[in-house]
Design a protein around this motif. Structure first.
Motif, PDB file in Angstrom:
ATOM      1  N   CYS A  10       0.661  -1.269   0.008  1.00  0.00           N
ATOM      2  CA  CYS A  10      -0.087   0.193   0.242  1.00  0.00           C
ATOM      3  C   CYS A  10       1.028   0.554  -0.149  1.00  0.00           C
ATOM      4  O   CYS A  10       1.946   1.738   0.463  1.00  0.00           O
ATOM      5  N   ALA A  12       0.243   4.245   0.862  1.00  0.00           N
ATOM      6  CA  ALA A  12      -0.182   5.321   1.686  1.00  0.00           C
ATOM      7  C   ALA A  12       0.739   4.670   2.915  1.00  0.00           C
ATOM      8  O   ALA A  12       1.247   5.168   4.384  1.00  0.00           O
ATOM      9  N   CYS A  13       0.256   3.797   3.521  1.00  0.00           N
ATOM     10  CA  CYS A  13       0.609   2.748   4.613  1.00  0.00           C
ATOM     11  C   CYS A  13       2.357   2.707   4.446  1.00  0.00           C
ATOM     12  O   CYS A  13       2.721   2.115   5.550  1.00  0.00           O
ATOM     13  N   THR A  17      -0.229  -4.590   2.711  1.00  0.00           N
ATOM     14  CA  THR A  17      -1.481  -4.934   3.781  1.00  0.00           C
ATOM     15  C   THR A  17      -2.258  -5.380   3.639  1.00  0.00           C
ATOM     16  O   THR A  17      -2.446  -6.084   2.018  1.00  0.00           O
ATOM     17  N   CYS A  33      -7.141  -1.538   0.831  1.00  0.00           N
ATOM     18  CA  CYS A  33      -6.983  -1.440   1.825  1.00  0.00           C
ATOM     19  C   CYS A  33      -7.178  -1.382   3.197  1.00  0.00           C
ATOM     20  O   CYS A  33      -7.792  -0.914   3.365  1.00  0.00           O
ATOM     21  N   GLN A  35      -6.271  -1.123   6.382  1.00  0.00           N
ATOM     22  CA  GLN A  35      -5.420  -0.558   7.062  1.00  0.00           C
ATOM     23  C   GLN A  35      -6.039   1.907   6.659  1.00  0.00           C
ATOM     24  O   GLN A  35      -6.432   1.988   8.038  1.00  0.00           O
ATOM     25  N   CYS A  36      -6.197   1.663   5.777  1.00  0.00           N
ATOM     26  CA  CYS A  36      -6.090   3.491   5.180  1.00  0.00           C
ATOM     27  C   CYS A  36      -7.352   3.798   4.593  1.00  0.00           C
ATOM     28  O   CYS A  36      -7.248   4.943   3.998  1.00  0.00           O
TER      29      CYS A  36
HETATM   30 ZN   LIG Z   1      -2.877   1.297   2.965  1.00  0.00          ZN
END
Ligand SMILES: [Zn+2]
Length: 284
Positions: A10, A12-13, A17, A33, A35-36
């Motif tokens: 990812c 962004a992360c 993920t 994703c 997570q985000c």
């Molecule tokens: Zn993410």
């Protein structure tokens, strides 16, 4: 159902993920994703250079702009408002726009800033140069940015979702920003109520043209990882050409596009609260 691993890196992360398969549209799988919340388009062999042609801006693609040139007066008025917004953070200096299309925003920004644009479509870039703004044709890569040098403001209006490598591009922007400089990004908000309700029918769910579907959280994570502070996030009202609204409605309802020169010149205030505007700052 067979269980397949949906682990993906990812941007962004900044790590791998677990992703969720959301839907399949235009021959592309849309993953998200866990997570985000960043959405991603999975596609093979998408060629942006072949896609962003004159045809794209005159409504030839079902997900492109309808009559962008005809809508110039409406777009210019909206861009003048964007310039005033930016001046709330930075009064002047050097400004760079990535994906400047026909240069309408740069023409407005040139009243206060020393402006440069980068545009992939040769036809659109020529138009900007004919109007007197400094536009480089090509991608916003390291070589192009080196030619431009350091700037005080970088603008990405509805561009981040098109970038093959958004984290790398944002990192390049950060590098080419003077200390205390800002980056202004507008993009859809995949975490918004409208996006969540509409799902595959969301007006901005247009792969492979759109490769990423950001959320506020994914933008915050990606920026923080690159040393940029989020100064502001909002979901602004926008004055858009009536023709663009008609175009998006027709697409959503599966009707064929029909151009109207008059509708291009009429501006309508719109806010579905499904698009965000973010101001990032590099430490002074
Ligand atoms: Zn993410």
């Amino acid at each position: 159902m067979p269980v397949v691993s949906l682990s993906r890196p990812c941007p962004a992360c900044a790590r791998t993920t677990e992703h969720r398969h959301r839907f399949r549209i235009n021959g592309c799988d849309i993953l998200q994703c866990g997570q985000c919340g960043l959405g991603r388009t999975e596609t093979a062999g998408f060629d942006p250079a072949a896609y962003y042609t004159e045809d794209y801006f005159s409504g030839g693609h079902a997900d492109g702009y309808s009559d962008y040139l005809g809508a110039e007066p409406v777009l210019r008025r909206e861009f003048a408002r964007s310039v005033e917004f930016i001046r709330g953070y930075r009064k002047g200096g050097k400004l760079l726009e990535l994906g400047c299309a026909y240069g309408f925003f740069l023409q407005e920004a040139a009243r206060h800033f020393d402006v440069t644009g980068i545009e992939l479509s040769a036809e659109a870039a020529d138009h900007g140069r004919r109007a007197g703004v400094n536009v480089l044709t090509g991608m916003a890569d390291a070589a192009t940015l080196r030619q431009i040098g350091h700037v005080d403001v970088i603008v990405l209006f509805d561009v981040a979702e098109h970038l093959p490598e958004p984290r790398e591009t944002l990192a390049l922007c950060q590098e080419h920003l003077n200390p205390g400089g800002i980056i202004v990004i507008t993009t859809g908000d995949f975490g918004s109520a409208v996006a969540r309700l509409a799902g595959a029918r969301w007006r901005l769910m247009t792969p492979p043209q759109h490769l990423w579907f950001f959320t506020v959280d994914s933008m915050r994570r990606m920026s923080a990882g690159l040393g940029l502070t989020v100064e502001h996030v909002d979901h602004p009202w926008k004055i858009v050409p009536a023709s663009l609204i008609a175009f998006q409605l027709r697409r959503m309802l599966g009707l064929r596009a029909a151009g109207s020169a008059r509708a291009s010149r009429i501006g309508v205030p719109v806010n579905l609260f499904d698009a965000m505007r973010i101001v990032l700052r590099k430490a002074p």
